[in-house]
Design an enzyme around this catalytic site. Structure first.
Site, PDB file in Angstrom:
ATOM      1  N   GLY A  10     -25.432  -0.955 -30.516  1.00  0.00           N
ATOM      2  CA  GLY A  10     -25.176   0.092 -29.280  1.00  0.00           C
ATOM      3  C   GLY A  10     -25.725   1.061 -29.497  1.00  0.00           C
ATOM      4  N   PHE A  11     -25.916   2.197 -28.889  1.00  0.00           N
ATOM      5  CA  PHE A  11     -26.454   3.593 -28.669  1.00  0.00           C
ATOM      6  C   PHE A  11     -26.610   4.053 -30.214  1.00  0.00           C
ATOM      7  CE2 PHE A  11     -25.387   7.958 -27.801  1.00  0.00           C
ATOM      8  CZ  PHE A  11     -27.110   8.638 -27.978  1.00  0.00           C
ATOM      9  N   ILE A  12     -25.386   4.530 -30.539  1.00  0.00           N
ATOM     10  CA  ILE A  12     -25.199   5.278 -31.763  1.00  0.00           C
ATOM     11  C   ILE A  12     -25.500   4.340 -33.010  1.00  0.00           C
ATOM     12  CG2 ILE A  12     -23.859   6.559 -33.226  1.00  0.00           C
ATOM     13  CD1 ILE A  12     -22.328   7.690 -30.721  1.00  0.00           C
ATOM     14  N   LEU A  76     -17.928   1.095 -35.534  1.00  0.00           N
ATOM     15  CA  LEU A  76     -18.429   1.891 -34.282  1.00  0.00           C
ATOM     16  C   LEU A  76     -18.151   0.916 -33.160  1.00  0.00           C
ATOM     17  CD1 LEU A  76     -19.978   3.546 -36.335  1.00  0.00           C
ATOM     18  CD2 LEU A  76     -21.847   3.666 -34.647  1.00  0.00           C
ATOM     19  N   THR A  95     -10.247  -4.429 -27.308  1.00  0.00           N
ATOM     20  CA  THR A  95     -11.285  -4.262 -28.395  1.00  0.00           C
ATOM     21  C   THR A  95     -10.795  -2.969 -29.127  1.00  0.00           C
ATOM     22  OG1 THR A  95     -12.876  -5.139 -26.567  1.00  0.00           O
ATOM     23  CG2 THR A  95     -13.730  -3.760 -28.561  1.00  0.00           C
ATOM     24  N   TYR A 149      -7.118   5.042 -23.210  1.00  0.00           N
ATOM     25  CA  TYR A 149      -8.088   4.991 -24.131  1.00  0.00           C
ATOM     26  C   TYR A 149      -7.935   6.007 -25.366  1.00  0.00           C
ATOM     27  CZ  TYR A 149     -12.898   5.955 -25.927  1.00  0.00           C
ATOM     28  OH  TYR A 149     -13.815   6.208 -26.520  1.00  0.00           O
ATOM     29  N   LYS A 153      -7.476   5.056 -29.175  1.00  0.00           N
ATOM     30  CA  LYS A 153      -8.166   5.660 -30.210  1.00  0.00           C
ATOM     31  C   LYS A 153      -7.481   6.342 -31.312  1.00  0.00           C
ATOM     32  CE  LYS A 153     -12.167   5.282 -30.564  1.00  0.00           C
ATOM     33  NZ  LYS A 153     -13.063   4.101 -31.237  1.00  0.00           N
TER      34      LYS A 153
END
Ligand code: UDP
Length: 319
Positions: A10-12, A76, A95, A149, A153
């Site tokens: 992923g991006f991070i 992540l 997920t 969402y 989290k």
């Protein structure tokens, strides 16, 4: 040191992998390439110190094997991006809840320190001047995707915290505020890559709502440095940290700033929220982190300001 990064393409995750490899660590990158991209990690494929595994955190046997072979875990992998959450609510929930539960369970089974990235969405509509880790959450109905969402989290955070409290597993929770940099795509919402792409293509800049909503942005390079320092600090265990940038800016101002830096002739187009996302969509009017806690523990101060962030994204997209 061998580190497992879920969401490693992923991006991070991919920036984190680069930094760890630079330090001489070994990495295992688990990604199902749903939002992660092979191009993000292509340059490390074939290295003896990097292993890419195509798979999902929902595959418990796979996660078991990878966790057993590493020394620590950066969790992540998640469905991220407001647009994605709104478009694929069920997959996102699975997920973010079931996937995380599996990762924590395996970290506990093999007693591996784990850092989980949470989100500033946790605070919901709380528009405090600076959001402190202990502040209340103000969120709307769980039937609205955005708030589901936030709930998912929150459950990740509870899991992490409870594994620490009840089982002594070293867990660290990080609430990421808006993180930006090269490799981030605008496909799932993220405002800066979207505005930059629109400006580079001389297309209208789509500012949602009245454009007065504000955010603070942090460069991904500053973010990954802080993630590593946190997991390595024993006093981070069982605690939650805000991680975000400085310099609050409205989306209307951001659009103008990006048009200027690109040298574009794009005009601003205001798009109602209902049209941009879904009917009844609720945005966050303001989101400013209090970063006192992370500054105190690891001396965090972002090195790159908003102009540097924008310029890096422009350079990446032009390339
Ligand atoms: N936004 C916008 N135009 C876009 C994409 C996003 O005006 O093309 C706004 C969005 O409504 C929000 C802010 O930019 O107010 C930041 O959005 P992003 O999805 O990057 O992150 P968020 O902070 O909402 O998680």
């Amino acid at each position: 040191m061998k580190t497992l990064i879920t969401g490693g393409a992923g991006f991070i995750g991919s920036h984190l992998a680069d930094r760890l490899l630079e330090r001489g660590d070994k990495v295992i990158l688990l990604d199902n390439l749903s939002t992660g991209r092979y191009e993000n990690i292509q340059h490390v494929i074939g290295r003896s110190d990097a292993e890419f595994v195509l798979g999902s955190i929902l595959n418990a046997d796979l996660v078991d094997d990878l966790v057993s072979r590493c020394d620590r875990v950066f969790h992540l992998a998640a469905a991220v991006g407001v647009q994605l959450i709104v478009e694929k609510p069920l997959e996102s929930l699975q997920t973010n809840i079931r996937g995380s539960e599996i990762v924590f369970e395996k970290a506990h089974k093999y007693t591996k320190p784990i850092l989980v990235t949470s989100t500033s969405e946790i605070y919901g509509k709380n528009t405090s001047d600076k959001l402190h880790e202990d502040d209340d959450r103000i969120i709307g109905s769980p039937l609205k995707s955005r708030w589901s969402y936030s709930e998912a989290k929150a459950i990740d955070e509870i899991l992490a915290y409870t594994y620490w409290r009840a089982k002594g597993l070293p867990t660290t929770i990080v609430r990421l505020f808006n993180t930006v940099g090269p490799r981030q795509t605008g496909r799932y919402g993220m405002v800066i890559p979207r505005f930059v792409q629109q400006a580079v293509r001389e297309e209208p800049i789509t500012v949602y709502g009245d454009g007065r909503q504000t955010r603070c942005f942090c460069h991904v390079t500053d973010v990954v440095e802080a993630l590593i320092a946190l997991i390595e600090h024993p006093e981070s265990h069982g605690r939650v940290f805000n991680l975000g940038g400085e310099g609050e800016i409205s989306m209307a101002e951001l659009a103008t700033r990006i048009v200027d830096r690109v040298g574009s002739s794009s005009k601003i187009r205001y798009v109602p929220y209902d049209e941009a996302y879904e009917e009844g969509f609720e945005d966050m009017e303001r989101r400013v982190p209090d970063t006192g806690r992370i500054r105190e523990l690891i001396g965090f101060t972002p090195e790159r300001d908003l102009d540097a962030i924008i310029d890096d994204v422009i350079a990446f997209q032009r390339q």
